[in-house]
Design a protein around this motif. Structure first.
Motif, PDB file in Angstrom:
ATOM      1  N   PRO A  10      32.478   6.101  10.548  1.00 38.51           N
ATOM      2  CA  PRO A  10      31.578   4.992  10.184  1.00 38.51           C
ATOM      3  C   PRO A  10      30.903   5.303   8.850  1.00 38.51           C
ATOM      4  CG  PRO A  10      31.240   5.679  12.460  1.00 38.51           C
ATOM      5  CD  PRO A  10      32.114   6.720  11.823  1.00 38.51           C
ATOM      6  N   PRO A  11      30.588   4.324   8.029  1.00 38.61           N
ATOM      7  CA  PRO A  11      30.792   2.884   8.252  1.00 38.61           C
ATOM      8  C   PRO A  11      32.150   2.371   7.797  1.00 38.61           C
ATOM      9  CG  PRO A  11      29.573   3.216   6.223  1.00 38.61           C
ATOM     10  CD  PRO A  11      29.815   4.590   6.795  1.00 38.61           C
ATOM     11  N   LEU A  12      33.042   3.286   7.359  1.00 43.11           N
ATOM     12  CA  LEU A  12      34.342   2.830   6.871  1.00 43.11           C
ATOM     13  C   LEU A  12      35.146   2.143   7.961  1.00 43.11           C
ATOM     14  CD1 LEU A  12      35.547   5.853   4.687  1.00 43.11           C
ATOM     15  CD2 LEU A  12      34.624   3.676   3.902  1.00 43.11           C
ATOM     16  N   ASP A  13      34.917   2.505   9.213  1.00 41.53           N
ATOM     17  CA  ASP A  13      35.730   1.949  10.288  1.00 41.53           C
ATOM     18  C   ASP A  13      35.518   0.448  10.477  1.00 41.53           C
ATOM     19  OD1 ASP A  13      33.167   2.274  11.239  1.00 41.53           O
ATOM     20  OD2 ASP A  13      33.784   3.030  13.203  1.00 41.53           O
ATOM     21  N   PHE A  99      35.188  -3.189  -1.526  1.00 39.92           N
ATOM     22  CA  PHE A  99      35.669  -2.068  -2.331  1.00 39.92           C
ATOM     23  C   PHE A  99      36.181  -2.465  -3.712  1.00 39.92           C
ATOM     24  CE2 PHE A  99      36.199  -0.668   2.067  1.00 39.92           C
ATOM     25  CZ  PHE A  99      35.622   0.596   2.031  1.00 39.92           C
ATOM     26  N   VAL A 100      36.714  -3.669  -3.870  1.00 38.64           N
ATOM     27  CA  VAL A 100      37.447  -3.960  -5.100  1.00 38.64           C
ATOM     28  C   VAL A 100      36.805  -4.997  -6.000  1.00 38.64           C
ATOM     29  CG1 VAL A 100      39.620  -3.292  -4.021  1.00 38.64           C
ATOM     30  CG2 VAL A 100      38.942  -5.689  -4.007  1.00 38.64           C
ATOM     31  N   GLY A 101      35.941  -5.855  -5.482  1.00 35.44           N
ATOM     32  CA  GLY A 101      35.300  -6.844  -6.335  1.00 35.44           C
ATOM     33  C   GLY A 101      36.241  -7.886  -6.898  1.00 35.44           C
ATOM     34  N   VAL A 102      37.396  -8.062  -6.253  1.00 39.03           N
ATOM     35  CA  VAL A 102      38.370  -9.073  -6.667  1.00 39.03           C
ATOM     36  C   VAL A 102      38.520 -10.056  -5.512  1.00 39.03           C
ATOM     37  CG1 VAL A 102      40.770  -9.503  -7.320  1.00 39.03           C
ATOM     38  CG2 VAL A 102      39.599  -7.440  -8.132  1.00 39.03           C
ATOM     39  N   PRO A 103      38.455 -11.373  -5.757  1.00 40.43           N
ATOM     40  CA  PRO A 103      38.630 -12.324  -4.661  1.00 40.43           C
ATOM     41  C   PRO A 103      39.922 -12.064  -3.898  1.00 40.43           C
ATOM     42  CG  PRO A 103      37.899 -13.467  -6.630  1.00 40.43           C
ATOM     43  CD  PRO A 103      38.212 -12.060  -7.049  1.00 40.43           C
ATOM     44  N   ALA A 104      39.827 -12.060  -2.577  1.00 35.11           N
ATOM     45  CA  ALA A 104      40.997 -11.746  -1.759  1.00 35.11           C
ATOM     46  C   ALA A 104      42.137 -12.726  -2.007  1.00 35.11           C
ATOM     47  CB  ALA A 104      40.606 -11.738  -0.289  1.00 35.11           C
ATOM     48  N   SER A 105      41.806 -13.961  -2.343  1.00 34.17           N
ATOM     49  CA  SER A 105      42.857 -14.945  -2.608  1.00 34.17           C
ATOM     50  C   SER A 105      43.718 -14.544  -3.801  1.00 34.17           C
ATOM     51  CB  SER A 105      42.241 -16.325  -2.843  1.00 34.17           C
ATOM     52  OG  SER A 105      41.307 -16.286  -3.917  1.00 34.17           O
ATOM     53  N   GLU A 106      43.151 -13.758  -4.729  1.00 35.51           N
ATOM     54  CA  GLU A 106      43.920 -13.312  -5.892  1.00 35.51           C
ATOM     55  C   GLU A 106      44.817 -12.120  -5.564  1.00 35.51           C
ATOM     56  OE1 GLU A 106      41.532 -12.664  -9.337  1.00 35.51           O
ATOM     57  OE2 GLU A 106      40.462 -14.578  -9.148  1.00 35.51           O
ATOM     58  N   SER A 148      32.459   6.542  -1.418  1.00 33.46           N
ATOM     59  CA  SER A 148      31.744   6.404  -2.689  1.00 33.46           C
ATOM     60  C   SER A 148      31.912   5.014  -3.279  1.00 33.46           C
ATOM     61  CB  SER A 148      32.240   7.457  -3.687  1.00 33.46           C
ATOM     62  OG  SER A 148      33.535   7.149  -4.176  1.00 33.46           O
ATOM     63  N   ARG A 149      32.982   4.312  -2.899  1.00 38.29           N
ATOM     64  CA  ARG A 149      33.266   2.977  -3.446  1.00 38.29           C
ATOM     65  C   ARG A 149      32.700   1.847  -2.597  1.00 38.29           C
ATOM     66  NH1 ARG A 149      35.522   2.899  -8.674  1.00 38.29           N
ATOM     67  NH2 ARG A 149      36.657   4.858  -8.937  1.00 38.29           N
ATOM     68  N   LEU A 150      32.257   2.153  -1.391  1.00 37.35           N
ATOM     69  CA  LEU A 150      31.787   1.120  -0.480  1.00 37.35           C
ATOM     70  C   LEU A 150      30.495   0.505  -0.994  1.00 37.35           C
ATOM     71  CD1 LEU A 150      32.123  -0.343   2.236  1.00 37.35           C
ATOM     72  CD2 LEU A 150      30.845   1.535   3.294  1.00 37.35           C
ATOM     73  N   ALA A 151      30.493  -0.808  -1.159  1.00 39.42           N
ATOM     74  CA  ALA A 151      29.310  -1.496  -1.664  1.00 39.42           C
ATOM     75  C   ALA A 151      28.155  -1.327  -0.686  1.00 39.42           C
ATOM     76  CB  ALA A 151      29.616  -2.981  -1.867  1.00 39.42           C
ATOM     77  N   GLU A 152      26.938  -1.119  -1.225  1.00 34.28           N
ATOM     78  CA  GLU A 152      25.770  -0.928  -0.369  1.00 34.28           C
ATOM     79  C   GLU A 152      25.469  -2.183   0.442  1.00 34.28           C
ATOM     80  OE1 GLU A 152      22.387   0.505  -2.461  1.00 34.28           O
ATOM     81  OE2 GLU A 152      23.423   2.270  -3.259  1.00 34.28           O
ATOM     82  N   ALA A 153      25.595  -3.332  -0.158  1.00 37.48           N
ATOM     83  CA  ALA A 153      25.371  -4.604   0.537  1.00 37.48           C
ATOM     84  C   ALA A 153      26.699  -5.343   0.622  1.00 37.48           C
ATOM     85  CB  ALA A 153      24.348  -5.454  -0.201  1.00 37.48           C
ATOM     86  N   PRO A 154      27.086  -5.818   1.805  1.00 36.41           N
ATOM     87  CA  PRO A 154      28.361  -6.535   1.913  1.00 36.41           C
ATOM     88  C   PRO A 154      28.332  -7.824   1.123  1.00 36.41           C
ATOM     89  CG  PRO A 154      27.092  -6.772   3.934  1.00 36.41           C
ATOM     90  CD  PRO A 154      26.366  -5.765   3.084  1.00 36.41           C
ATOM     91  N   PRO A 155      29.465  -8.234   0.558  1.00 37.07           N
ATOM     92  CA  PRO A 155      29.509  -9.523  -0.143  1.00 37.07           C
ATOM     93  C   PRO A 155      29.063 -10.658   0.778  1.00 37.07           C
ATOM     94  CG  PRO A 155      31.524  -8.264  -0.527  1.00 37.07           C
ATOM     95  CD  PRO A 155      30.763  -7.539   0.534  1.00 37.07           C
TER      96      PRO A 155
END
Length: 280
Positions: A10-13, A99-106, A148-155
């Motif tokens: 957790p919290p990756l899971d 993690f990526v900051g790219v819209p999933a649709s893209e 380290s890449r996990l955003a502190e606040a979820p989108p």
């Protein structure tokens, strides 16, 4: 080829199903991968791997370093080198969002080099792993990178998708999409928009992939297979629709798939063989 995998801490899971290493000589050089409810990260530590889209006219991608893949809605082929050294992440369908900051649709039905998203990261990760790092050390490095890449606040909107997506997981895609919206207290259009933003597809389309995954993982080629019963259990109520979707997702009819699975049974305890099939 050896597979070593584990579920992350957790919290990756909440976003990742498993991280894994593949190494050694593959049993089959080319594997046909049907749509499954996951997005991916591949880091290649060995010779290049080819990724081939089943859509006509799309050139193969050469996986020499690292690639993200969004949710895939059609099959693709992985062509391994003679020896494999590959590290991977199976994200939940919505798992790339923080993690990526790219819209999933893209990212749907697309692969994207890691360094176009995580700038100048692949060489640093590979250097930390080293040339002779154990599988356990490799997974530790990758898990630390993900943390380290996990955003502190979820989108915004991701919590809604996490909740509704959890219902799709537990039901194997059988829960009516209208019921998901009602339970969440939102309109169907709003739920669909949030799924497109964070998973790349609507909940209806994701439910189809979960139903198919439930079906394909239930096939036991060692025993007589009753396709109508398996299809009904997985949530297919129209046999013609089931047959068309099966052919679309695997490239084979159910009978052809079963014959191949009997010729090339999945290796026990080897998840990469569970749904994919040799393409040779």
């Amino acid at each position: 080829m050896e597979y070593v995998g584990r579920a992350p801490c957790p919290p990756l899971d909440r976003f990742v199903d498993d991280i894994y290493c593949l190494s050694g000589v593959p049993r089959h050089r080319r594997m046909n991968i049907p749509p499954m409810p996951s997005a991916h990260l591949f880091l290649n530590l060995g010779d290049p791997v080819l990724l081939r889209d089943s859509a006509p006219g799309v050139p193969p991608a050469v996986l020499a370093e690292g690639w993200f893949m969004g949710l895939w809605t059609r099959r693709f082929v992985v062509e391994y080198p003679a020896r494999v050294r590959l590290v991977g992440v199976h994200f939940k369908p919505w798992g790339l969002a923080p993690f990526v900051g790219v819209p999933a649709s893209e990212l749907r039905d697309r692969w994207l080099p890691v360094d176009t998203v995580w700038r100048r990261s692949v060489d640093r990760i590979r250097n930390r792993i080293g040339d002779t790092g154990s599988a356990a050390h490799t997974l530790d490095v990758l898990e630390a990178e993900l943390l380290s890449r996990l955003a502190e606040a979820p989108p915004r909107g991701l919590d809604l998708v996490l909740h509704a997506g959890g219902r799709l997981v537990t039901s194997g895609g059988a829960v009516p999409v209208a019921a998901l919206a009602t339970e969440a207290g939102v309109s169907g259009n709003h739920l669909a928009a949030q799924f497109k933003a964070h998973a790349g597809v609507t909940p209806k389309r994701l439910a189809r992939i979960y139903r198919f995954a439930r079906l394909i993982l239930a096939v036991d080629a060692r025993r007589p297979t009753g396709w109508p019963e398996l299809a009904y259990t997985a949530g297919y109520f129209d046999q013609a629709h089931f047959s068309r979707e099966f052919k679309d997702f695997t490239g084979h009819t159910p009978t052809e798939y079963l014959a191949l699975r009997r010729r090339f049974p999945a290796a026990p305890g080897f998840p990469p063989d569970a749904g994919p099939m040799p393409a040779d």
